[in-house]
Design a protein around this motif. Structure first.
Motif, PDB file in Angstrom:
ATOM      1  N   ALA A  28      11.165   2.425  22.870  1.00 41.73           N
ATOM      2  CA  ALA A  28      10.790   2.451  21.274  1.00 41.73           C
ATOM      3  C   ALA A  28      11.875   3.636  20.465  1.00 41.73           C
ATOM      4  N   ARG A  29      11.970   4.190  21.960  1.00 40.35           N
ATOM      5  CA  ARG A  29      12.872   5.238  21.354  1.00 40.35           C
ATOM      6  C   ARG A  29      14.115   5.268  20.960  1.00 40.35           C
ATOM      7  N   LYS A  30      14.311   3.969  22.280  1.00 38.41           N
ATOM      8  CA  LYS A  30      15.869   3.485  21.922  1.00 38.41           C
ATOM      9  C   LYS A  30      16.544   2.572  21.358  1.00 38.41           C
ATOM     10  N   LYS A  31      15.238   2.045  20.880  1.00 35.36           N
ATOM     11  CA  LYS A  31      15.172   0.608  19.585  1.00 35.36           C
ATOM     12  C   LYS A  31      15.945   1.582  18.224  1.00 35.36           C
ATOM     13  N   THR A  32      14.239   2.633  18.094  1.00 36.11           N
ATOM     14  CA  THR A  32      14.792   3.408  16.622  1.00 36.11           C
ATOM     15  C   THR A  32      15.943   4.057  16.779  1.00 36.11           C
ATOM     16  N   GLU A  33      16.455   4.453  17.902  1.00 29.44           N
ATOM     17  CA  GLU A  33      17.655   5.474  18.036  1.00 29.44           C
ATOM     18  C   GLU A  33      19.673   4.388  17.630  1.00 29.44           C
ATOM     19  N   ALA A  34      18.841   3.167  18.532  1.00 33.21           N
ATOM     20  CA  ALA A  34      19.944   2.084  17.926  1.00 33.21           C
ATOM     21  C   ALA A  34      20.127   1.420  16.717  1.00 33.21           C
ATOM     22  N   PHE A  35      19.136   1.710  15.681  1.00 30.90           N
ATOM     23  CA  PHE A  35      18.984   1.316  14.358  1.00 30.90           C
ATOM     24  C   PHE A  35      18.726   2.793  13.732  1.00 30.90           C
TER      25      PHE A  35
ATOM     26  N   ALA B  74       0.983  -1.290  -0.031  1.00 31.60           N
ATOM     27  CA  ALA B  74      -0.352   0.054  -0.281  1.00 31.60           C
ATOM     28  C   ALA B  74       1.058   1.135  -0.248  1.00 31.60           C
ATOM     29  N   LEU B  75       1.901   1.275   0.444  1.00 31.48           N
ATOM     30  CA  LEU B  75       3.072   2.239   0.752  1.00 31.48           C
ATOM     31  C   LEU B  75       3.886   2.388  -0.660  1.00 31.48           C
ATOM     32  N   SER B  76       3.224   1.610  -2.300  1.00 32.68           N
ATOM     33  CA  SER B  76       4.519   1.901  -2.939  1.00 32.68           C
ATOM     34  C   SER B  76       4.543   3.120  -3.957  1.00 32.68           C
ATOM     35  N   GLU B  77       3.843   4.305  -3.256  1.00 29.98           N
ATOM     36  CA  GLU B  77       4.277   5.451  -4.051  1.00 29.98           C
ATOM     37  C   GLU B  77       4.354   6.128  -2.834  1.00 29.98           C
ATOM     38  N   GLY B  78       4.358   5.606  -2.061  1.00 33.04           N
ATOM     39  CA  GLY B  78       4.501   6.591  -0.923  1.00 33.04           C
ATOM     40  C   GLY B  78       3.322   7.241   0.556  1.00 33.04           C
ATOM     41  N   GLY B  79       3.914   7.838   0.687  1.00 31.88           N
ATOM     42  CA  GLY B  79       2.547   7.953   2.248  1.00 31.88           C
ATOM     43  C   GLY B  79       2.809   8.134   3.243  1.00 31.88           C
ATOM     44  N   ILE B  80       2.010   7.855   4.646  1.00 30.05           N
ATOM     45  CA  ILE B  80       1.991   7.899   5.704  1.00 30.05           C
ATOM     46  C   ILE B  80       1.583   6.632   6.434  1.00 30.05           C
ATOM     47  N   VAL B  81       2.542   6.345   7.360  1.00 32.54           N
ATOM     48  CA  VAL B  81       2.344   4.702   7.911  1.00 32.54           C
ATOM     49  C   VAL B  81       1.384   5.499   9.380  1.00 32.54           C
ATOM     50  N   TYR B  82       0.489   5.382  10.369  1.00 25.90           N
ATOM     51  CA  TYR B  82       0.874   5.247  11.811  1.00 25.90           C
ATOM     52  C   TYR B  82       0.207   3.660  12.262  1.00 25.90           C
ATOM     53  N   ASP B  83       0.773   3.325  13.441  1.00 27.57           N
ATOM     54  CA  ASP B  83       1.271   2.494  14.323  1.00 27.57           C
ATOM     55  C   ASP B  83       0.469   3.037  15.382  1.00 27.57           C
ATOM     56  N   LEU B  84      -0.858   2.770  15.620  1.00 30.56           N
ATOM     57  CA  LEU B  84      -2.194   2.433  16.910  1.00 30.56           C
ATOM     58  C   LEU B  84      -1.508   1.604  18.199  1.00 30.56           C
ATOM     59  N   GLY B  85      -1.206   2.198  19.276  1.00 32.38           N
ATOM     60  CA  GLY B  85      -0.389   1.425  20.001  1.00 32.38           C
ATOM     61  C   GLY B  85       1.093   0.889  20.272  1.00 32.38           C
ATOM     62  N   CYS B  86       1.844   1.430  19.407  1.00 34.47           N
ATOM     63  CA  CYS B  86       2.664   0.690  18.663  1.00 34.47           C
ATOM     64  C   CYS B  86       3.627   0.052  19.529  1.00 34.47           C
ATOM     65  N   SER B  87       3.501   0.198  21.196  1.00 30.06           N
ATOM     66  CA  SER B  87       4.524  -0.674  21.613  1.00 30.06           C
ATOM     67  C   SER B  87       5.849  -0.172  21.464  1.00 30.06           C
ATOM     68  N   THR B  88       7.681  -0.857  21.186  1.00 28.08           N
ATOM     69  CA  THR B  88       8.628  -0.594  21.160  1.00 28.08           C
ATOM     70  C   THR B  88       9.349  -0.294  19.608  1.00 28.08           C
ATOM     71  N   ALA B  89       8.193  -0.490  19.218  1.00 26.37           N
ATOM     72  CA  ALA B  89       8.413   0.047  17.567  1.00 26.37           C
ATOM     73  C   ALA B  89       8.408  -0.881  16.774  1.00 26.37           C
ATOM     74  N   SER B  90       8.537  -2.435  17.048  1.00 29.13           N
ATOM     75  CA  SER B  90       9.724  -3.043  16.480  1.00 29.13           C
ATOM     76  C   SER B  90       8.754  -3.329  14.936  1.00 29.13           C
ATOM     77  N   MET B  91       7.240  -3.559  15.397  1.00 29.20           N
ATOM     78  CA  MET B  91       6.312  -3.560  14.059  1.00 29.20           C
ATOM     79  C   MET B  91       6.858  -2.467  12.992  1.00 29.20           C
ATOM     80  N   LEU B  92       6.732  -1.368  12.682  1.00 27.08           N
ATOM     81  CA  LEU B  92       7.513   0.446  12.186  1.00 27.08           C
ATOM     82  C   LEU B  92       9.196  -0.274  11.856  1.00 27.08           C
ATOM     83  N   LEU B  93      10.163  -0.668  12.661  1.00 27.28           N
ATOM     84  CA  LEU B  93      11.073  -1.023  12.019  1.00 27.28           C
ATOM     85  C   LEU B  93      11.111  -2.164  11.205  1.00 27.28           C
TER      86      LEU B  93
END
Length: 238
Positions: free
Chosen positions: A96-103, A50-69
């Motif tokens: 989540a911030r610690k994980k995203t910063e690490a990556f 669904a994001l093949s042409e770009g856009g915004i993706v929201y993760d609701l209740g993203c917890s530690t951001a694993s899915m977004l990563l």
């Protein structure tokens, strides 16, 4: 990844996404949700489509951001996709911030309420085992908000624990799930403790209730991508 032993001792409160849960949440998910990695791989695939042409993706209740990563890793590094994770747990957002910063991730993390967040038009919205923690009287309203926030053809990908209308079958599904948890190293005592902690906190719907709710909220279609016993992953298309 810290090992989940939270319910090996007597509980003193209902389940909440506090610092103790956040510290072991990644292990808890893998060991508590059957075929978690497989269902998340499906979510990642359909989100990336669904994001093949770009856009915004929201993760609701993203917890530690694993899915977004995972989604971020599967996309071209051209910056046309904006990834936003929202969670009302300060402890989860901190992890989540610690994980995203690490990556070195460009994921945006927001400590906020998914019921009142000012969404921009998006291509994808994800909700992994989050709706079941929203009070039933507020749940359909949230889905209407999600549908309104999505562009035409946008997708809502959500995973939920589900129940059966048939009491006997429902008990068999629960027994099947508890047997799974035992294979993951949880004791009967831990299973009982968590069940008590989640009582009246996690309120699941049936498969049909989830599909009907999505269609009543403005989605053209809603179908099941994956199911194992009383766990299911859905896709709803705006």
């Amino acid at each position: 990844m810290n090992t989940d032993t939270l319910f090996s001792k007597p509980i003193s409160k209902q389940f909440e996404f506090d610092a103790d849960v956040a510290a072991v949440f990644d292990d808890m998910l893998v060991r508590s949700v059957p075929f978690y990695k497989e269902s998340q791989a499906l979510t990642r695939r359909f989100a990336a489509n669904a994001l093949s042409e770009g856009g915004i993706v929201y993760d609701l209740g993203c917890s530690t951001a694993s899915m977004l990563l995972e989604i971020e890793r599967s996309l071209p590094k051209n910056g046309t996709v904006r990834l936003v994770g929202i969670d009302n747990s300060a402890a989860m957002i901190e992890h989540a911030r610690k994980k995203t910063e690490a990556f070195g991730s460009r994921i945006e993390l927001v400590e906020g309420d998914i019921l009142t967040y000012p969404y921009e038009k998006a291509r994808v919205v994800i909700s992994n085992y989050t709706l079941q923690f929203i009070r039933p009287m507020q749940r359909e309203g949230l889905l209407r908000t999600i549908a309104d926030a999505l562009e035409e053809g946008g997708v809502f990908l959500f995973s939920e624990k589900v129940v059966s209308d048939d009491p006997r079958l429902n008990k068999e599904l629960i027994d099947c799930y508890y047997d799974f948890k035992k294979t993951q190293g949880y004791s009967e005592y831990e299973i009982m403790q968590k069940r008590e902690a989640l009582e009246n906190v996690l309120i699941p719907y049936t498969m049909n209730e989830n599909v009907s709710m999505a269609k009543n909220s403005g989605f053209k279609t809603c179908d099941v991508l994956f199911r194992w016993a009383n766990f299911a992953t859905f896709i709803a298309i705006r």
